[in-house]
Design a protein around this motif. Sequence first.
Motif, PDB file in Angstrom:
ATOM      1  N   LEU A 280       0.813  -1.207   0.000  1.00 19.02           N
ATOM      2  CA  LEU A 280       0.000   0.000   0.000  1.00 19.02           C
ATOM      3  C   LEU A 280       0.851   1.264   0.000  1.00 19.02           C
ATOM      4  N   VAL A 281       1.965   1.234   0.712  1.00 20.77           N
ATOM      5  CA  VAL A 281       2.804   2.420   0.801  1.00 20.77           C
ATOM      6  C   VAL A 281       3.617   2.628  -0.481  1.00 20.77           C
ATOM      7  N   ARG A 282       4.067   1.533  -1.095  1.00 17.75           N
ATOM      8  CA  ARG A 282       4.939   1.635  -2.269  1.00 17.75           C
ATOM      9  C   ARG A 282       4.260   1.045  -3.508  1.00 17.75           C
ATOM     10  N   GLU A 283       2.965   1.304  -3.620  1.00 16.09           N
ATOM     11  CA  GLU A 283       2.181   0.658  -4.664  1.00 16.09           C
ATOM     12  C   GLU A 283       2.669   1.034  -6.060  1.00 16.09           C
ATOM     13  N   ARG A 284       3.102   2.262  -6.287  1.00 13.16           N
ATOM     14  CA  ARG A 284       3.556   2.664  -7.612  1.00 13.16           C
ATOM     15  C   ARG A 284       4.803   1.871  -8.013  1.00 13.16           C
ATOM     16  N   GLU A 285       5.726   1.707  -7.088  1.00 12.16           N
ATOM     17  CA  GLU A 285       6.932   0.941  -7.385  1.00 12.16           C
ATOM     18  C   GLU A 285       6.618  -0.530  -7.613  1.00 12.16           C
ATOM     19  N   VAL A 286       5.698  -1.062  -6.829  1.00 19.37           N
ATOM     20  CA  VAL A 286       5.328  -2.463  -6.992  1.00 19.37           C
ATOM     21  C   VAL A 286       4.744  -2.697  -8.379  1.00 19.37           C
ATOM     22  N   VAL A 287       3.862  -1.803  -8.805  1.00 20.29           N
ATOM     23  CA  VAL A 287       3.248  -1.931 -10.124  1.00 20.29           C
ATOM     24  C   VAL A 287       4.312  -1.793 -11.219  1.00 20.29           C
ATOM     25  N   ALA A 288       5.239  -0.850 -11.045  1.00 18.00           N
ATOM     26  CA  ALA A 288       6.304  -0.665 -12.040  1.00 18.00           C
ATOM     27  C   ALA A 288       7.192  -1.898 -12.139  1.00 18.00           C
ATOM     28  N   VAL A 289       7.480  -2.530 -11.009  1.00 23.31           N
ATOM     29  CA  VAL A 289       8.290  -3.752 -11.019  1.00 23.31           C
ATOM     30  C   VAL A 289       7.556  -4.863 -11.765  1.00 23.31           C
ATOM     31  N   PHE A 290       6.248  -4.991 -11.536  1.00 19.83           N
ATOM     32  CA  PHE A 290       5.491  -6.026 -12.232  1.00 19.83           C
ATOM     33  C   PHE A 290       5.454  -5.764 -13.736  1.00 19.83           C
ATOM     34  N   ALA A 291       5.403  -4.504 -14.139  1.00 20.27           N
ATOM     35  CA  ALA A 291       5.450  -4.185 -15.569  1.00 20.27           C
ATOM     36  C   ALA A 291       6.772  -4.643 -16.169  1.00 20.27           C
ATOM     37  N   ALA A 292       7.878  -4.377 -15.484  1.00 23.01           N
ATOM     38  CA  ALA A 292       9.196  -4.793 -15.979  1.00 23.01           C
ATOM     39  C   ALA A 292       9.345  -6.311 -15.970  1.00 23.01           C
ATOM     40  N   LEU A 293       8.795  -6.969 -14.948  1.00 19.47           N
ATOM     41  CA  LEU A 293       8.855  -8.429 -14.907  1.00 19.47           C
ATOM     42  C   LEU A 293       8.024  -9.049 -16.026  1.00 19.47           C
ATOM     43  N   GLY A 294       6.975  -8.326 -16.458  1.00 20.84           N
ATOM     44  CA  GLY A 294       6.226  -8.798 -17.613  1.00 20.84           C
ATOM     45  C   GLY A 294       7.121  -8.932 -18.826  1.00 20.84           C
ATOM     46  N   TRP A 295       8.058  -7.979 -18.987  1.00 20.14           N
ATOM     47  CA  TRP A 295       9.028  -8.069 -20.082  1.00 20.14           C
ATOM     48  C   TRP A 295      10.004  -9.215 -19.847  1.00 20.14           C
TER      49      TRP A 295
END
Length: 625
Positions: free
Chosen positions: A134-149
């Motif tokens: 919840l606190v670092r949700e933007r970073e978590v989402v960005a990491v998942f986007a990169a892991l998608g690649w």
Amino acid sequence: MKTSQFIQRHSFGLGHALFAGVLLLRLFALARLSASPFLLPPHGDMYFYNDWAQRILHGELSDHLAFYGLPGYPYLLAFLYRIFGYNPFIPGFLQALLDSGTALLIYRITLHVLPKEERVGLTAPPIGAWRFVLVREREVVAVFAALGWAFFVPAQAYSAILMPTAWLVFAFWFVVWRIIRQDAGLSWKECLVLGLLIGVTATAVATILFLIPLILAALFLKPRIDAQKHGLLLGTALLLFGALAGTSPCWIHNCFIARDPVILSAHSGINFWIGNNPDANGYPRFPPGLRAGQAAMLEDSIISAASAAGRPLKRAEVSAYWSNKAKNYIAQHPFEWLRLLLLKLRNFWNAFQYDDLSSITSLRDEGVIQPGLYFGVIAAMALPGILLAWRISAASRWITAAVFLHMIALLPVFVTERYRLAIVPGLLVFAAFGLFLFWRSLIAAEYVRVAVYLFLLLASTIFTSWPQRDPSLWALDVYNSGREALESGNLTLAEQKLSLAHSYVPTNPETNFALGNLRLAQGKNGDAFSFYLATLKCDENHRGALNNLGVMALDANRCDAAEMWFGRAERIDPHNAKTHFLLAKTLLAKGNRQAAQLEIDTAIRLRPGQREFKQLRQQIETDSQ
């Protein structure tokens, strides 16, 4: 405030960890590739690049003809082979680094695009992992986007093999990142550097030139740090100068060494015809008279154009010949061409994987690459994100423009999995954006937004997953993987794959030819003969089938039949040295030494360095004495 400072202090370290993690995955795949039969490419586009690089390495820097195929990647391979020795692992290692850099760019771009405002209504978040999310949700989402690649299956494949795809994707998204990373416009120095980067990359993959309008738009639409009016003109001039300088190895060679007015490569004309002809289906479907595979197709296109003109042609004339055929088709069939254009648009976004090289399937079957995501899933999730992000995030509009510029670059020709790979990082950003808004709407109990997102997701899923019913499209992948299994000696797998491809399209000449080769390898000469005849029924000018029938007849001491088959092959392609050699052997076996001498002399003139040709000529001369 403390939370914001904590995020800023640790985000750079997270990016480095992400880069290292993706690099480990890519190196693991590269190590598996090194232990497989596919490290050294036996055919196709990879062989085309590798063979060209080795010829450069051995001193054939130029044949004094305009480039017929983009030269940037072969010359890069030759340079690496010169420095490190002939080892395809080295280019693969560099591509693994670039692909990891692409994952890092996805992470950075996603962070920049996601809404930055604090979420309201979270007064006392829970502890543990849930609180971290919840606190670092933007970073978590960005990491998942990169892991998608990292787990995108086509990216795994094309980062390992000898193809320039990974170089294009990194350069493409590095340019986009430089545009969106700040609100102010580009400096004149950046314009020069980005122009050079685009120009150099265009010598390997020309579609990156379509990013130039995006940079020009950023110059004129974004506020400049330097408000002087001449800055816009200077930036534009330096951008174009950089692109011109980057592509200069091509146009200097073509215009001043080959004396042929070609900017990059003269093969653009045949690509235009393949994408716009009466048999086109939006994918690289080769019209009659052109063999599959880049080297064979380019050779056929030159021979066919020269035959139609009745004289040898310069490469620019060959390109113009095929371009004019495509333009005439478009002019004479405007409504059919519009339907074809819509078909290409559908193919571009469709989940169907048209990998003309079948590298993905082959590497997956060998266990080189890991299971993961495919284009359809990412595209279905990205399209809602594109629509939702347009109003919320100004930076997202530049990404949307980059995606659609690349799409426009492909529509005049055709769509393949590797060609559309360049847009996937942007699609991952939008998929992450859509999921981020969906997540926030659920937390805030904004059920109207949740419903809108789910409706858009359903619509995009239907759009991208619309089935492809043409059986020839489904046959391509199994045919290519079956052919590779045959060449690697795995006859059992080749039987399974090629039989399946034949069941899809029984009249395909290449499938019948491959099955003939398989039967020949199995020692079933009668069945091989039948498949070669079936090949000729589908394509009476199939040189491979004619040559193989000739060889079978020669081995059976049926010299008259062998002469007939080789004679047909020679009339179709009089510049094929191997056919002249085989015909010389046949004529020698018949006792016609004078005719055999003429044929072997022609073979040696076409290919002077072939040892077996010289041995046959020596044998003919000895028998004549």
